[in-house]
Write a protein that holds these residues in place. Structure first.
Motif, PDB file in Angstrom:
ATOM      1  N   GLY A  73     -27.609 -58.255 -60.561  1.00  0.00           N
ATOM      2  CA  GLY A  73     -28.025 -59.581 -60.970  1.00  0.00           C
ATOM      3  C   GLY A  73     -27.377 -60.006 -62.275  1.00  0.00           C
ATOM      4  N   GLU A  74     -27.691 -61.223 -62.661  1.00  0.00           N
ATOM      5  CA  GLU A  74     -27.137 -61.792 -63.890  1.00  0.00           C
ATOM      6  C   GLU A  74     -27.500 -60.940 -65.099  1.00  0.00           C
ATOM      7  OE1 GLU A  74     -27.831 -65.788 -66.669  1.00  0.00           O
ATOM      8  OE2 GLU A  74     -28.659 -65.683 -64.625  1.00  0.00           O
ATOM      9  N   GLY A  75     -26.536 -60.724 -65.956  1.00  0.00           N
ATOM     10  CA  GLY A  75     -26.775 -60.029 -67.213  1.00  0.00           C
ATOM     11  C   GLY A  75     -26.686 -58.521 -67.152  1.00  0.00           C
ATOM     12  N   VAL A  76     -26.495 -57.966 -65.968  1.00  0.00           N
ATOM     13  CA  VAL A  76     -26.387 -56.505 -65.850  1.00  0.00           C
ATOM     14  C   VAL A  76     -24.949 -56.096 -66.152  1.00  0.00           C
ATOM     15  CG1 VAL A  76     -26.605 -54.510 -64.332  1.00  0.00           C
ATOM     16  CG2 VAL A  76     -28.251 -56.396 -64.161  1.00  0.00           C
ATOM     17  N   GLN A  77     -24.760 -55.376 -67.235  1.00  0.00           N
ATOM     18  CA  GLN A  77     -23.420 -55.012 -67.684  1.00  0.00           C
ATOM     19  C   GLN A  77     -23.118 -53.519 -67.514  1.00  0.00           C
ATOM     20  OE1 GLN A  77     -21.275 -57.346 -68.741  1.00  0.00           O
ATOM     21  NE2 GLN A  77     -22.789 -58.996 -68.598  1.00  0.00           N
ATOM     22  N   HIS A  78     -24.136 -52.669 -67.611  1.00  0.00           N
ATOM     23  CA  HIS A  78     -23.892 -51.226 -67.675  1.00  0.00           C
ATOM     24  C   HIS A  78     -23.923 -50.547 -66.312  1.00  0.00           C
ATOM     25  CE1 HIS A  78     -28.253 -51.488 -67.491  1.00  0.00           C
ATOM     26  NE2 HIS A  78     -28.328 -50.188 -67.285  1.00  0.00           N
ATOM     27  N   LEU A  79     -24.220 -51.317 -65.238  1.00  0.00           N
ATOM     28  CA  LEU A  79     -24.240 -50.769 -63.892  1.00  0.00           C
ATOM     29  C   LEU A  79     -23.345 -51.615 -63.006  1.00  0.00           C
ATOM     30  CD1 LEU A  79     -28.099 -50.174 -63.523  1.00  0.00           C
ATOM     31  CD2 LEU A  79     -26.370 -48.438 -64.054  1.00  0.00           C
ATOM     32  N   GLN A  80     -22.842 -51.001 -61.920  1.00  0.00           N
ATOM     33  CA  GLN A  80     -21.932 -51.732 -61.043  1.00  0.00           C
ATOM     34  C   GLN A  80     -22.176 -51.378 -59.583  1.00  0.00           C
ATOM     35  OE1 GLN A  80     -17.981 -50.595 -62.237  1.00  0.00           O
ATOM     36  NE2 GLN A  80     -18.425 -48.406 -62.171  1.00  0.00           N
ATOM     37  N   ILE A  81     -21.682 -52.241 -58.708  1.00  0.00           N
ATOM     38  CA  ILE A  81     -21.815 -52.008 -57.266  1.00  0.00           C
ATOM     39  C   ILE A  81     -21.130 -50.692 -56.898  1.00  0.00           C
ATOM     40  CG2 ILE A  81     -21.137 -52.869 -54.989  1.00  0.00           C
ATOM     41  CD1 ILE A  81     -21.424 -55.706 -56.122  1.00  0.00           C
ATOM     42  N   GLY A  82     -21.812 -49.907 -56.068  1.00  0.00           N
ATOM     43  CA  GLY A  82     -21.283 -48.611 -55.647  1.00  0.00           C
ATOM     44  C   GLY A  82     -21.721 -47.440 -56.502  1.00  0.00           C
ATOM     45  N   GLN A  83     -22.400 -47.735 -57.611  1.00  0.00           N
ATOM     46  CA  GLN A  83     -22.818 -46.662 -58.515  1.00  0.00           C
ATOM     47  C   GLN A  83     -24.054 -45.950 -57.967  1.00  0.00           C
ATOM     48  OE1 GLN A  83     -23.189 -47.966 -62.566  1.00  0.00           O
ATOM     49  NE2 GLN A  83     -23.459 -45.895 -63.360  1.00  0.00           N
ATOM     50  N   ARG A  84     -24.079 -44.627 -58.114  1.00  0.00           N
ATOM     51  CA  ARG A  84     -25.203 -43.797 -57.692  1.00  0.00           C
ATOM     52  C   ARG A  84     -26.243 -43.767 -58.807  1.00  0.00           C
ATOM     53  NH1 ARG A  84     -24.419 -38.819 -57.488  1.00  0.00           N
ATOM     54  NH2 ARG A  84     -25.167 -38.133 -55.454  1.00  0.00           N
ATOM     55  N   VAL A  85     -27.522 -44.046 -58.471  1.00  0.00           N
ATOM     56  CA  VAL A  85     -28.582 -44.101 -59.473  1.00  0.00           C
ATOM     57  C   VAL A  85     -29.868 -43.520 -58.911  1.00  0.00           C
ATOM     58  CG1 VAL A  85     -27.657 -46.128 -60.682  1.00  0.00           C
ATOM     59  CG2 VAL A  85     -29.270 -46.441 -58.783  1.00  0.00           C
ATOM     60  N   ALA A  86     -30.743 -43.142 -59.823  1.00  0.00           N
ATOM     61  CA  ALA A  86     -32.132 -42.825 -59.491  1.00  0.00           C
ATOM     62  C   ALA A  86     -33.011 -43.755 -60.307  1.00  0.00           C
ATOM     63  CB  ALA A  86     -32.450 -41.369 -59.806  1.00  0.00           C
ATOM     64  N   ALA A  87     -34.223 -43.984 -59.840  1.00  0.00           N
ATOM     65  CA  ALA A  87     -35.137 -44.871 -60.562  1.00  0.00           C
ATOM     66  C   ALA A  87     -36.574 -44.484 -60.283  1.00  0.00           C
ATOM     67  CB  ALA A  87     -34.908 -46.330 -60.162  1.00  0.00           C
ATOM     68  N   LEU A  88     -37.412 -44.793 -61.237  1.00  0.00           N
ATOM     69  CA  LEU A  88     -38.853 -44.654 -61.080  1.00  0.00           C
ATOM     70  C   LEU A  88     -39.466 -45.974 -61.522  1.00  0.00           C
ATOM     71  CD1 LEU A  88     -40.969 -41.544 -61.926  1.00  0.00           C
ATOM     72  CD2 LEU A  88     -41.862 -43.846 -62.209  1.00  0.00           C
ATOM     73  N   SER A  89     -39.854 -46.772 -60.543  1.00  0.00           N
ATOM     74  CA  SER A  89     -40.323 -48.129 -60.846  1.00  0.00           C
ATOM     75  C   SER A  89     -41.777 -48.366 -60.470  1.00  0.00           C
ATOM     76  CB  SER A  89     -39.445 -49.158 -60.121  1.00  0.00           C
ATOM     77  OG  SER A  89     -39.461 -48.929 -58.722  1.00  0.00           O
ATOM     78  N   GLY A  90     -42.445 -47.348 -59.926  1.00  0.00           N
ATOM     79  CA  GLY A  90     -43.852 -47.487 -59.576  1.00  0.00           C
ATOM     80  C   GLY A  90     -44.103 -47.873 -58.135  1.00  0.00           C
ATOM     81  N   ASP A 110     -21.929 -36.993 -60.323  1.00  0.00           N
ATOM     82  CA  ASP A 110     -21.543 -36.725 -58.934  1.00  0.00           C
ATOM     83  C   ASP A 110     -22.192 -35.455 -58.397  1.00  0.00           C
ATOM     84  OD1 ASP A 110     -19.997 -38.999 -58.906  1.00  0.00           O
ATOM     85  OD2 ASP A 110     -18.115 -37.956 -59.352  1.00  0.00           O
ATOM     86  N   ALA A 111     -22.490 -34.503 -59.286  1.00  0.00           N
ATOM     87  CA  ALA A 111     -23.060 -33.228 -58.851  1.00  0.00           C
ATOM     88  C   ALA A 111     -24.543 -33.326 -58.500  1.00  0.00           C
ATOM     89  CB  ALA A 111     -22.870 -32.183 -59.953  1.00  0.00           C
ATOM     90  N   PHE A 112     -25.149 -34.473 -58.749  1.00  0.00           N
ATOM     91  CA  PHE A 112     -26.588 -34.659 -58.531  1.00  0.00           C
ATOM     92  C   PHE A 112     -26.812 -35.185 -57.115  1.00  0.00           C
ATOM     93  CE2 PHE A 112     -29.911 -35.146 -62.046  1.00  0.00           C
ATOM     94  CZ  PHE A 112     -30.941 -34.703 -61.241  1.00  0.00           C
TER      95      PHE A 112
END
Length: 325
Positions: A73-90, A110-112
């Motif tokens: 979305g707008e304003g997201v600078q530190h992440l990009q399409i195709g990037q592998r992530v984990a999240a805990l959002s509830g 990459d090892a995760f």
């Protein structure tokens, strides 16, 4: 997209696998295609309307997950399409896609693996925050871990051992005690057939543990606290047994001991920089092989009811992970 939708939080049976429009990320959000999501105890409470957080209906349960970013979305600078992530959002994890605030995403080396990443943040962040930050655990100290074969319990064993501490793991069956020894516990207590206080006394030569890690509550809280060493720290993690115990306040006075509340969720919001640094340290430990989530197993995302059934029967050892095939 598809997701398990909760329209009436009266129990697991009311969850329905539902087709929904794939959302578009708003300002500060990313869209994640979910590869894996883990089942945590709050995920059971939240669909029973017993958790402190009451999401607006309808909602998709699933607090913790990992996958690949498909849109930003707008304003997201530190992440990009195709990037592998984990999240805990509830919420949002038990489906094929979800929107998540970019600030909650943990970039994955990459090892995760996705399965390990989906089972990582809640248990390891809670246990690190508890033992290292709140408990100030030192290498020469002894830790008693209650509910030691569960998700946070197994994480606590590994983190305490990585810190150089001695670990006594308490669990409800011989099988669970064996698991705790396999991942590094120095001694175990089956508190269904052994007297907790007497066994602690024997294992610590009468001194007691310096730190008690308690995600269980219930009937074992008072005997565990009565066993604590001078200047001990009793870490209140949660109440998986159900009842919230009440401790006589003369006990911390007589022991010179502290009752320490541990609420990682609030810590992550109030101290985001410290939390980010902690997660980075934990990811580094994972890559080094010092910690690794203990897996009860994996199930297809469509088998959520079966996963909840195992958790409700307290049959899960470590973490149970659901995967999108």
């Amino acid at each position: 997209m598809h997701a398990w939708l909760c329209t009436d939080p009266t129990g697991v049976d009311n969850l329905r696998w539902t087709e929904l429009p794939t959302p578009t990320p708003g300002k500060g959000e990313v869209l994640v295609r979910i590869h894996a999501a883990s089942l945590n105890f709050p995920d059971l409470l939240i669909v029973q309307n017993k958790y402190q957080m009451k999401p607006e209906l309808p909602f998709v349960p699933g607090s913790e997950y990992a996958g690949v970013i498909e849109a930003v979305g707008e304003g997201v600078q530190h992440l990009q399409i195709g990037q592998r992530v984990a999240a805990l959002s509830g919420t949002g994890g038990f489906g094929t896609h979800t929107l998540v605030p970019a600030k909650l995403c943990m970039p994955l080396p990459d090892a995760f693996s996705f399965e390990d990443a989906a089972a990582f943040i809640m248990t390891y962040a809670t246990s690190y925050h508890a033992l290292i930050d709140r408990g100030a655990l030192r290498a020469d100290e002894t830790v008693l871990v209650l509910g030691a074969a569960g998700g946070v319990g197994t994480a606590a064993i590994q983190i305490a051992k990585a810190q150089g501490a001695r670990v006594i793991a308490a669990a409800s069956t011989d099988d669970k005690c064996a698991l705790c020894r396999e991942i590094g516990a120095d001694a175990t207590i089956n508190y269904q057939r052994e007297d907790l206080r007497e066994t602690i006394k024997t294992l610590t030569d009468g001194r007691g543990p310096d730190v008690v890690y308690d995600p269980v509550g219930g009937d074992f809280a008072e005997p565990a606290f009565r066993s604590i060493a001078w200047r001990g720290r009793y870490l209140v993690i949660g109440f998986a047994a159900g009842p919230i115990p009440a401790l006589p306040l003369n006990l911390p006075l007589l022991k010179g001991a502290s009752i320490v509340g541990v609420f990682w969720g609030a810590f992550s919001q109030k101290e985001p920089a410290a939390n980010a640094a902690m997660l980075q340290e934990l990811a580094h430990w994972y890559v080094q092989g010092r910690i690794k989530p203990v897996m009860d197993g994996t199930l297809p995302m469509r088998a959520l009811h079966k996963a909840y059934e195992r958790m409700g029967q307290r049959a899960v050892r470590g973490k149970l992970v659901l995967v999108n095939e």
